[in-house]
Write a protein that holds these residues in place. Sequence first.
Motif, PDB file in Angstrom:
ATOM      1  N   GLN A  40      14.498  39.693  87.568  1.00  0.00           N
ATOM      2  CA  GLN A  40      15.391  38.650  88.040  1.00  0.00           C
ATOM      3  C   GLN A  40      16.185  39.160  89.228  1.00  0.00           C
ATOM      4  OE1 GLN A  40      18.031  36.945  85.103  1.00  0.00           O
ATOM      5  NE2 GLN A  40      18.213  35.068  86.297  1.00  0.00           N
ATOM      6  N   ALA A  41      15.992  38.495  90.355  1.00  0.00           N
ATOM      7  CA  ALA A  41      16.733  38.819  91.565  1.00  0.00           C
ATOM      8  C   ALA A  41      18.012  37.983  91.601  1.00  0.00           C
ATOM      9  CB  ALA A  41      15.878  38.539  92.793  1.00  0.00           C
ATOM     10  N   PRO A  42      19.029  38.441  92.313  1.00  0.00           N
ATOM     11  CA  PRO A  42      20.285  37.685  92.392  1.00  0.00           C
ATOM     12  C   PRO A  42      20.049  36.267  92.890  1.00  0.00           C
ATOM     13  CG  PRO A  42      20.577  39.875  93.290  1.00  0.00           C
ATOM     14  CD  PRO A  42      19.118  39.730  93.030  1.00  0.00           C
ATOM     15  N   GLY A  43      20.581  35.296  92.177  1.00  0.00           N
ATOM     16  CA  GLY A  43      20.461  33.909  92.587  1.00  0.00           C
ATOM     17  C   GLY A  43      19.125  33.259  92.301  1.00  0.00           C
ATOM     18  N   LYS A  44      18.255  34.005  91.629  1.00  0.00           N
ATOM     19  CA  LYS A  44      16.928  33.466  91.323  1.00  0.00           C
ATOM     20  C   LYS A  44      16.692  33.442  89.826  1.00  0.00           C
ATOM     21  CE  LYS A  44      14.643  34.754  95.646  1.00  0.00           C
ATOM     22  NZ  LYS A  44      13.447  35.394  96.254  1.00  0.00           N
ATOM     23  N   GLU A  45      15.703  32.654  89.406  1.00  0.00           N
ATOM     24  CA  GLU A  45      15.357  32.597  87.998  1.00  0.00           C
ATOM     25  C   GLU A  45      14.560  33.837  87.598  1.00  0.00           C
ATOM     26  OE1 GLU A  45      15.173  27.751  87.357  1.00  0.00           O
ATOM     27  OE2 GLU A  45      13.390  28.977  87.059  1.00  0.00           O
ATOM     28  N   ARG A  46      14.588  34.121  86.324  1.00  0.00           N
ATOM     29  CA  ARG A  46      13.805  35.231  85.816  1.00  0.00           C
ATOM     30  C   ARG A  46      12.319  34.954  86.025  1.00  0.00           C
ATOM     31  NH1 ARG A  46      15.151  36.324  79.848  1.00  0.00           N
ATOM     32  NH2 ARG A  46      13.856  34.467  79.573  1.00  0.00           N
ATOM     33  N   GLU A  47      11.603  35.974  86.435  1.00  0.00           N
ATOM     34  CA  GLU A  47      10.190  35.850  86.803  1.00  0.00           C
ATOM     35  C   GLU A  47       9.351  36.795  85.947  1.00  0.00           C
ATOM     36  OE1 GLU A  47       7.548  36.563  90.889  1.00  0.00           O
ATOM     37  OE2 GLU A  47       9.457  37.573  90.617  1.00  0.00           O
ATOM     38  N   TRP A  48       8.281  36.290  85.387  1.00  0.00           N
ATOM     39  CA  TRP A  48       7.332  37.144  84.661  1.00  0.00           C
ATOM     40  C   TRP A  48       6.574  38.017  85.655  1.00  0.00           C
ATOM     41  CZ3 TRP A  48       1.891  36.626  84.990  1.00  0.00           C
ATOM     42  CH2 TRP A  48       1.179  37.466  84.122  1.00  0.00           C
ATOM     43  N   VAL A  49       6.388  39.285  85.327  1.00  0.00           N
ATOM     44  CA  VAL A  49       5.737  40.226  86.227  1.00  0.00           C
ATOM     45  C   VAL A  49       4.367  40.647  85.699  1.00  0.00           C
ATOM     46  CG1 VAL A  49       5.885  42.539  87.246  1.00  0.00           C
ATOM     47  CG2 VAL A  49       7.937  41.096  87.093  1.00  0.00           C
ATOM     48  N   ALA A  50       4.318  41.088  84.444  1.00  0.00           N
ATOM     49  CA  ALA A  50       3.074  41.592  83.877  1.00  0.00           C
ATOM     50  C   ALA A  50       3.189  41.608  82.364  1.00  0.00           C
ATOM     51  CB  ALA A  50       2.765  42.996  84.398  1.00  0.00           C
ATOM     52  N   ALA A  51       2.035  41.579  81.700  1.00  0.00           N
ATOM     53  CA  ALA A  51       2.015  41.595  80.246  1.00  0.00           C
ATOM     54  C   ALA A  51       0.849  42.427  79.748  1.00  0.00           C
ATOM     55  CB  ALA A  51       1.925  40.176  79.697  1.00  0.00           C
ATOM     56  N   ILE A  52       1.008  42.954  78.543  1.00  0.00           N
ATOM     57  CA  ILE A  52      -0.059  43.708  77.902  1.00  0.00           C
ATOM     58  C   ILE A  52      -0.141  43.269  76.445  1.00  0.00           C
ATOM     59  CG2 ILE A  52       1.490  45.662  77.396  1.00  0.00           C
ATOM     60  CD1 ILE A  52      -1.004  47.487  77.922  1.00  0.00           C
ATOM     61  N   ASP A  53      -1.379  42.955  76.005  1.00  0.00           N
ATOM     62  CA  ASP A  53      -1.585  42.495  74.645  1.00  0.00           C
ATOM     63  C   ASP A  53      -1.695  43.675  73.685  1.00  0.00           C
ATOM     64  OD1 ASP A  53      -3.757  39.669  75.458  1.00  0.00           O
ATOM     65  OD2 ASP A  53      -1.601  40.005  75.667  1.00  0.00           O
ATOM     66  N   SER A  54      -1.762  43.346  72.403  1.00  0.00           N
ATOM     67  CA  SER A  54      -1.861  44.387  71.392  1.00  0.00           C
ATOM     68  C   SER A  54      -3.161  45.176  71.524  1.00  0.00           C
ATOM     69  CB  SER A  54      -1.757  43.783  69.992  1.00  0.00           C
ATOM     70  OG  SER A  54      -2.731  42.768  69.814  1.00  0.00           O
ATOM     71  N   ASP A  55      -4.197  44.569  72.132  1.00  0.00           N
ATOM     72  CA  ASP A  55      -5.466  45.279  72.306  1.00  0.00           C
ATOM     73  C   ASP A  55      -5.550  45.982  73.656  1.00  0.00           C
ATOM     74  OD1 ASP A  55      -7.598  42.412  73.212  1.00  0.00           O
ATOM     75  OD2 ASP A  55      -5.758  43.219  74.072  1.00  0.00           O
ATOM     76  N   GLY A  56      -4.468  45.925  74.438  1.00  0.00           N
ATOM     77  CA  GLY A  56      -4.435  46.606  75.727  1.00  0.00           C
ATOM     78  C   GLY A  56      -4.834  45.756  76.916  1.00  0.00           C
ATOM     79  N   SER A  57      -5.200  44.511  76.695  1.00  0.00           N
ATOM     80  CA  SER A  57      -5.528  43.631  77.811  1.00  0.00           C
ATOM     81  C   SER A  57      -4.291  43.356  78.645  1.00  0.00           C
ATOM     82  CB  SER A  57      -6.094  42.309  77.297  1.00  0.00           C
ATOM     83  OG  SER A  57      -7.246  42.523  76.527  1.00  0.00           O
ATOM     84  N   THR A  69       1.061  48.322  87.803  1.00  0.00           N
ATOM     85  CA  THR A  69       0.205  48.556  86.652  1.00  0.00           C
ATOM     86  C   THR A  69       1.067  48.660  85.403  1.00  0.00           C
ATOM     87  OG1 THR A  69      -1.405  49.764  87.999  1.00  0.00           O
ATOM     88  CG2 THR A  69      -1.531  50.046  85.611  1.00  0.00           C
ATOM     89  N   ILE A  70       0.773  47.834  84.406  1.00  0.00           N
ATOM     90  CA  ILE A  70       1.460  47.891  83.124  1.00  0.00           C
ATOM     91  C   ILE A  70       0.596  48.678  82.154  1.00  0.00           C
ATOM     92  CG2 ILE A  70       0.473  45.697  82.320  1.00  0.00           C
ATOM     93  CD1 ILE A  70       3.130  45.170  80.857  1.00  0.00           C
ATOM     94  N   SER A  71       1.244  49.514  81.355  1.00  0.00           N
ATOM     95  CA  SER A  71       0.514  50.292  80.362  1.00  0.00           C
ATOM     96  C   SER A  71       1.461  50.632  79.218  1.00  0.00           C
ATOM     97  CB  SER A  71      -0.052  51.577  80.974  1.00  0.00           C
ATOM     98  OG  SER A  71       0.983  52.402  81.451  1.00  0.00           O
ATOM     99  N   LYS A  72       0.899  51.102  78.123  1.00  0.00           N
ATOM    100  CA  LYS A  72       1.740  51.507  77.005  1.00  0.00           C
ATOM    101  C   LYS A  72       1.144  52.711  76.318  1.00  0.00           C
ATOM    102  CE  LYS A  72      -0.314  48.285  73.672  1.00  0.00           C
ATOM    103  NZ  LYS A  72      -0.055  47.282  72.611  1.00  0.00           N
ATOM    104  N   ASP A  73       2.001  53.490  75.727  1.00  0.00           N
ATOM    105  CA  ASP A  73       1.599  54.654  74.955  1.00  0.00           C
ATOM    106  C   ASP A  73       2.139  54.447  73.551  1.00  0.00           C
ATOM    107  OD1 ASP A  73       1.365  57.150  73.708  1.00  0.00           O
ATOM    108  OD2 ASP A  73       1.568  58.216  75.614  1.00  0.00           O
ATOM    109  N   ASN A  74       1.260  54.052  72.633  1.00  0.00           N
ATOM    110  CA  ASN A  74       1.718  53.757  71.274  1.00  0.00           C
ATOM    111  C   ASN A  74       2.276  55.000  70.586  1.00  0.00           C
ATOM    112  OD1 ASN A  74       1.105  51.010  71.359  1.00  0.00           O
ATOM    113  ND2 ASN A  74      -0.992  51.353  70.689  1.00  0.00           N
ATOM    114  N   ALA A  75       1.698  56.147  70.868  1.00  0.00           N
ATOM    115  CA  ALA A  75       2.173  57.384  70.235  1.00  0.00           C
ATOM    116  C   ALA A  75       3.609  57.695  70.651  1.00  0.00           C
ATOM    117  CB  ALA A  75       1.256  58.540  70.606  1.00  0.00           C
ATOM    118  N   LYS A  76       3.960  57.335  71.881  1.00  0.00           N
ATOM    119  CA  LYS A  76       5.312  57.578  72.380  1.00  0.00           C
ATOM    120  C   LYS A  76       6.202  56.344  72.261  1.00  0.00           C
ATOM    121  CE  LYS A  76       3.982  61.164  75.692  1.00  0.00           C
ATOM    122  NZ  LYS A  76       4.014  61.615  77.106  1.00  0.00           N
ATOM    123  N   SER A  77       5.632  55.257  71.742  1.00  0.00           N
ATOM    124  CA  SER A  77       6.388  53.993  71.620  1.00  0.00           C
ATOM    125  C   SER A  77       7.056  53.628  72.940  1.00  0.00           C
ATOM    126  CB  SER A  77       7.443  54.104  70.519  1.00  0.00           C
ATOM    127  OG  SER A  77       6.837  54.269  69.262  1.00  0.00           O
TER     128      SER A  77
END
Length: 122
Positions: A40-57, A69-77
């Motif tokens: 969310q930039a000042p004066g603007k609405e919140r904007e979706w940037v990226a998402a990752i599903d439970s299967d890593g998609s 690039t969005i990513s996750k490390d389940n071991a490190k939560s």
Amino acid sequence: QVQLAESGGGSLQSGGSLTLDCAVLSGDITHFYCMAWFRQAPGKEREWVAAIDSDGSTTYADSVKDRFTISKDNAKSTLYLQMNSLKPEDTAMYYCAAAICARVPYYGYNYWGQGTQVTVSA
């Protein structure tokens, strides 16, 4: 209950790179959870940037595709957002979010961090 905490924001010049972290302080997001980054930039609405599903998609907003690039490390939560070729228009408060994937299409994300600021100068 899921608690999220972002870190890694900062100020940098256009063209630079930055990686944001989102630590899952409580709750188990290993299974069934989808996670995302918003901004969310000042004066603007919140904007979706990226998402990752439970299967890593992964999916991305057109404005950041091929740069972020969005990513996750389940071991490190931990959820990450690697941001390259940053532009002044990327300046915003960045938030991570989580929800059970089945909820997202109907209710959106219900767990949010407090945000981390990214400022990109020309």
